[in-house]
Design a protein around this motif. Structure first.
Motif, PDB file in Angstrom:
ATOM      1  N   PRO A  73       7.581  -8.509   1.617  1.00  0.00           N
ATOM      2  CA  PRO A  73       6.885  -9.764   1.959  1.00  0.00           C
ATOM      3  C   PRO A  73       7.587 -10.449   3.132  1.00  0.00           C
ATOM      4  O   PRO A  73       8.811 -10.330   3.249  1.00  0.00           O
ATOM      5  CB  PRO A  73       7.010 -10.587   0.670  1.00  0.00           C
ATOM      6  N   PRO A  74       6.842 -11.140   4.016  1.00  0.00           N
ATOM      7  CA  PRO A  74       5.407 -11.428   3.911  1.00  0.00           C
ATOM      8  C   PRO A  74       4.516 -10.349   4.500  1.00  0.00           C
ATOM      9  O   PRO A  74       3.306 -10.529   4.537  1.00  0.00           O
ATOM     10  CB  PRO A  74       5.284 -12.728   4.713  1.00  0.00           C
ATOM     11  N   HIS A  75       5.108  -9.252   5.004  1.00  0.00           N
ATOM     12  CA  HIS A  75       4.275  -8.172   5.543  1.00  0.00           C
ATOM     13  C   HIS A  75       3.458  -7.553   4.407  1.00  0.00           C
ATOM     14  O   HIS A  75       3.955  -7.335   3.312  1.00  0.00           O
ATOM     15  CB  HIS A  75       5.156  -7.110   6.204  1.00  0.00           C
ATOM     16  N   ARG A  76       2.222  -7.222   4.711  1.00  0.00           N
ATOM     17  CA  ARG A  76       1.345  -6.661   3.679  1.00  0.00           C
ATOM     18  C   ARG A  76       0.218  -5.883   4.346  1.00  0.00           C
ATOM     19  O   ARG A  76      -0.004  -5.967   5.563  1.00  0.00           O
ATOM     20  CB  ARG A  76       0.784  -7.776   2.804  1.00  0.00           C
ATOM     21  N   HIS A  77      -0.475  -5.101   3.542  1.00  0.00           N
ATOM     22  CA  HIS A  77      -1.656  -4.412   4.040  1.00  0.00           C
ATOM     23  C   HIS A  77      -2.730  -4.376   2.961  1.00  0.00           C
ATOM     24  O   HIS A  77      -2.469  -4.606   1.782  1.00  0.00           O
ATOM     25  CB  HIS A  77      -1.329  -2.992   4.526  1.00  0.00           C
ATOM     26  N   VAL A  78      -3.954  -4.096   3.405  1.00  0.00           N
ATOM     27  CA  VAL A  78      -5.072  -3.912   2.491  1.00  0.00           C
ATOM     28  C   VAL A  78      -5.326  -2.411   2.387  1.00  0.00           C
ATOM     29  O   VAL A  78      -5.297  -1.693   3.392  1.00  0.00           O
ATOM     30  CB  VAL A  78      -6.331  -4.669   2.975  1.00  0.00           C
ATOM     31  N   ARG A  79      -5.493  -1.916   1.162  1.00  0.00           N
ATOM     32  CA  ARG A  79      -5.748  -0.492   0.947  1.00  0.00           C
ATOM     33  C   ARG A  79      -7.190  -0.306   0.527  1.00  0.00           C
ATOM     34  O   ARG A  79      -7.610  -0.808  -0.523  1.00  0.00           O
ATOM     35  CB  ARG A  79      -4.823   0.062  -0.142  1.00  0.00           C
ATOM     36  N   VAL A  80      -7.951   0.381   1.340  1.00  0.00           N
ATOM     37  CA  VAL A  80      -9.371   0.572   1.048  1.00  0.00           C
ATOM     38  C   VAL A  80      -9.616   2.005   0.587  1.00  0.00           C
ATOM     39  O   VAL A  80      -9.004   2.948   1.087  1.00  0.00           O
ATOM     40  CB  VAL A  80     -10.256   0.256   2.270  1.00  0.00           C
ATOM     41  N   SER A  81     -10.500   2.137  -0.392  1.00  0.00           N
ATOM     42  CA  SER A  81     -10.910   3.446  -0.893  1.00  0.00           C
ATOM     43  C   SER A  81     -12.319   3.751  -0.407  1.00  0.00           C
ATOM     44  O   SER A  81     -13.102   2.846  -0.127  1.00  0.00           O
ATOM     45  CB  SER A  81     -10.888   3.463  -2.428  1.00  0.00           C
ATOM     46  N   ALA A  82     -12.619   5.036  -0.338  1.00  0.00           N
ATOM     47  CA  ALA A  82     -13.973   5.458   0.009  1.00  0.00           C
ATOM     48  C   ALA A  82     -14.475   6.415  -1.056  1.00  0.00           C
ATOM     49  O   ALA A  82     -13.841   7.431  -1.334  1.00  0.00           O
ATOM     50  CB  ALA A  82     -14.001   6.134   1.377  1.00  0.00           C
ATOM     51  N   GLN A  83     -15.582   6.059  -1.679  1.00  0.00           N
ATOM     52  CA  GLN A  83     -16.272   6.949  -2.603  1.00  0.00           C
ATOM     53  C   GLN A  83     -17.733   7.000  -2.181  1.00  0.00           C
ATOM     54  O   GLN A  83     -18.192   6.213  -1.354  1.00  0.00           O
ATOM     55  CB  GLN A  83     -16.145   6.446  -4.042  1.00  0.00           C
TER      56      GLN A  83
END
Length: 394
Positions: free
Chosen positions: A364-374
């Protein structure tokens, strides 16, 4: 809500944009119907099902999984989840003071906890290879791990696809090189099966454990442990049961030990053949096309989100499977909630109806969003995510 034409095959909440297939998976309705049928059959005559019929049913399910993974079914054991698989291997092995157990700083927390626990029991050292981030290439991962191998290294524990960072790690060259040096590898493949092509025969890992409830879309509680044949005599399940002193000669001790650990619900893993059939049958090219379609979708989503947020991808395309991470700008409070979730993740769900994981990384405070694909995801859902992030991050 603009949805994929495949969404009708899942019973997902229509009011939620579900972009987090990676955490627990989502099971198609036809597979859930098969599980209900099997449960009804079990409850109609439990002794017949669990005593007389279960062996043949489990053998059939394991054969289907073995064909999918390119593995001999007799080298596979059904378990509840990949964390159980990691614990099974680590708690079966024996170490000596001065030994080193190698892992990476991207290892899944539960598996790292199991490694630390076993290390403390035997008085051995856990060595952590720090991987480059952002990642310039797969070779940089290989170099970072091999730089920490010494004459005292006994085992490498490594994710196939990292949970926190969604990296498809180059496990094949690591397994090959380490084996040449007398070091075996335990692969935490929680996210591997169904997300990327996998041949356990060719991979040559000593141990590989993976979930079937994530990308294979089987019910929760379906997973497997693969153990290379010559190493099976040294492995025992975390629960010792009737197989330990069985007099049967028609099965290996590995089969006898793992096939029955006491009364539980076997229907999740018995549904693996149906899950392989249902999801693989949604596209004409079968599972190869399913995996390729999901990968193409998540690469397009990553490119779109990076462009909208003005950030750069964290790894090259050849290290992406069916989920990807996108770095987020700093500036939003990063103190986790009581449930351990990032406050941004809560607000995206409760204010915008989007379920997607936000992970502090590397700290923190670095962060990321993890997206999935189905198959059930659509481009419009990634557009809604971009709009929600822009609104919340300012």
């Amino acid at each position: 809500m603009d949805a994929s034409p495949f969404r009708s095959h899942w019973s997902l909440d229509p009011e939620v944009t579900f972009l987090n297939h990676g955490s627990f998976g989502a099971c198609p309705t036809r597979v859930l119907e098969e599980q209900s049928r099997l449960r009804a059959r079990m409850e109609a005559e439990p002794v017949r099902f669990l005593h007389r019929e279960i062996t043949a049913l489990a053998d059939s399910a394991r054969a289907a999984l073995g064909a999918f993974l390119d593995a001999d079914p007799d080298d596979l054991a059904f378990i509840n989840n990949a964390t159980t698989g990691v614990n099974t291997v680590l708690q079966s092995l024996r170490f000596s003071p001065g030994d080193e157990l190698l892992t990476t700083d991207h290892e899944y927390n539960a598996s790292r906890n199991a490694l630390d626990f076993v290390a403390s029991r035997w008085g051995v050292k856990v060595v952590v290879a720090k991987l480059p981030w952002p990642v310039p290439s797969s070779q940089s991962i290989v170099d970072a791990v091999l730089a920490h191998v010494t004459e005292r290294t006994r085992l490498l524990l490594i994710d196939h696809i990292s949970s926190q960072t969604a990296l498809v790690l180059p496990i094949a060259p690591l397994i090959r090189t380490l084996r040449e040096r007398g070091v075996e590898t335990l692969v935490d493949g929680a996210h591997g099966p169904g997300q990327v092509p996998l041949s356990l025969r060719q991979l040559g890992a000593a141990y590989y454990t993976g979930n079937c409830h994530k990308w294979l879309c089987a019910p929760k509680g379906a997973a497997f442990l693969y153990v290379r044949r010559e190493l099976q005599p040294g492995l025992r399940p975390v629960v010792i049961s009737h197989g330990y002193n069985s007099r049967r000669k028609d099965r290996s001790q590995f089969r006898l030990d793992f096939d029955w650990a006491g009364t539980n619900d076997p229907t999740p893993y018995l549904c693996v053949p149906k899950a392989l059939e249902v999801v693989g049958g949604l596209l004409p090219g079968g599972w190869p096309e399913v995996m390729a379609s999901n990968r193409a979708k998540v690469l397009a989503a990553r490119s779109f989100l990076c462009q909208r947020l003005g950030v750069s991808p964290s790894c090259p395309e050849d290290m992406v499977g069916s989920m990807a991470t996108v770095p987020l700008p700093d500036g939003f409070p990063a103190q986790p909630s009581a449930l351990g979730l990032d406050p941004l993740q809560d607000r995206i769900l409760f204010e915008h109806g989007i379920e997607v994981p936000i992970t502090p990384w590397p700290r923190p405070p670095h962060r990321h969003v993890r997206v999935s694909a189905q198959l059930y995801n659509s481009h419009a859902e990634y557009q809604r995510l971009a709009e929600a992030l822009e609104a919340l991050l300012g």
